[in-house]
Design a protein around this motif. Structure first.
Motif: not given
Ligand code: GLY
Length: 353
Positions: A157-171
């Protein structure tokens, strides 16, 4: 947000992701659970991931170094060795917690260790959420050549948890956004129109879901890339060659995958106008959209010649021909178009105008 399920693989989103994971771990009775991370996802994502797991499993964390330059067979060997030292058996599972390097490499390691153990992808970058983690492509680079060694094998399965995006920079976010724009270009003009002027952060869950829906529909019809699935490579023939070249070059900074394919999509847009009748207003739209969001790179003659020479390693090639995916118009792709080298120089000239 509704799960996207099919015979081969399911993608679960946000709060449903952890419910699905816990159900799966409870029912599958794995002997051991391994989690593959890099130093970034170890620090920023693992602390969010672990508390969501309810089962009392014997977990082992395996860390590799982040970065495309580590997506190679030596890193795989190290992970295979650690799995072996820690007595991973065929009833073990590998959870890949990270961006495209982790999900591609981890998927390949799992698919080949003891002839294959289960794996789950938990993408933590936008790029991996909308592209790399879905569809079963796994593999590593060979030198600077992208994804030359690998297998197609679906995760549990693939688990997409958009909360992880908060760990990323704009680039990093922009890099993933390029793949979403690609989904509009190859399948859905109205999605392209929605994305091209920028989106509100509040809409991102819905848009990721739409991108995964587009990708999954294509993969379901052609899982092993005999035909239709090639459309997902729009912008990637030149984009991968550019990415490989910049990865090796001592004179240039490396480009992120999305930055390289953004250039590829403009170049292949111009080729589409020459060969497939892509309307000029569509081409201008494509060039302006990518021009606003991504750095413009200047290419010397030597750069262009080397990039063109790298095209002979493209995985879509057959019988010595380089096969491109082009566009008849936005939302309508054309497969297996062969292109003469001198036209490629024209595409770079247009990009640099
Ligand atoms: N990234 C293109 C594909 O999965 O086919």
């Amino acid at each position: 947000m509704k799960s996207i399920t099919s015979e081969s693989c399911s993608v679960h989103f946000n709060e449903f992701a952890f419910v699905a994971l816990n159900d799966h771990l409870e029912n599958a009775s794995y002997s051991k659970v391994f989690i593959l991370v890099d130093e970034n996802t170890h620090e920023h994502c693992l602390p969010k991931f672990m508390p969501a797991i309810e089962q009392d499993y014997d977990f082992e964390i395996i860390e590799i170094e982040s970065g495309e330059e580590n997506k190679n067979i030596s890193t795989c060997t190290r992970v295979w060795e650690v799995l072996s030292e820690l007595n991973a058996d065929r009833k073990s599972i590998l959870i890949n917690l990270g961006g495209g390097v982790i999900t591609d490499l981890g998927g390949f390691v799992a698919s080949t260790y003891k002839r294959g153990i289960d794996f789950i992808n938990v993408p933590t970058t936008l790029l991996a959420m909308v592209d790399a983690s879905v569809g079963g492509k796994t593999g590593v680079d060979l030198g600077s050549l992208k994804n030359q060694v690998g297998v197609i094998n679906q995760p549990e399965m693939v688990l997409v948890v958009s909360d992880f995006l908060n760990t990323l920079d704009e680039r990093q976010l922009q890099s993933g956004f390029a793949e979403m724009l690609k989904h509009g270009l190859i399948q859905d003009r109205s999605y392209w129109n929605t994305l091209k002027n920028g989106v509100d952060a509040k809409e991102i869950d819905q848009l990721i879901h739409h991108s995964v829906t587009i990708k999954n529909k294509v993969v379901l019809q052609d899982p092993t890339e005999q035909g239709l699935r090639k459309i997902l490579n729009y912008g990637h023939t030149l984009g991968h060659a550019i990415e490989s070249y910049f990865l090796e070059s001592l004179e240039h900074e490396s480009l992120l995958h999305g930055e390289a394919i953004a250039i590829g999509m403009v170049l292949e847009g111009w080729l589409s106008m020459q060969l497939q009748g892509l309307p000029e207003e569509d081409l201008i739209d494509i060039k302006n959209t990518f021009g606003k969001r991504y750095p413009t790179v200047s290419f010397s003659k030597k750069d262009i010649d080397t990039i063109i020479s790298l095209l002979r390693f493209d995985k879509k090639n057959s019988h010595g021909n380089i096969n491109f995916v082009l566009l008849n118009q936005i939302g309508d792709p054309a497969l297996d178009v062969q292109i003469e080298e001198k036209l490629l120089h024209g595409a770079f000239a247009y990009y640099s105008e």
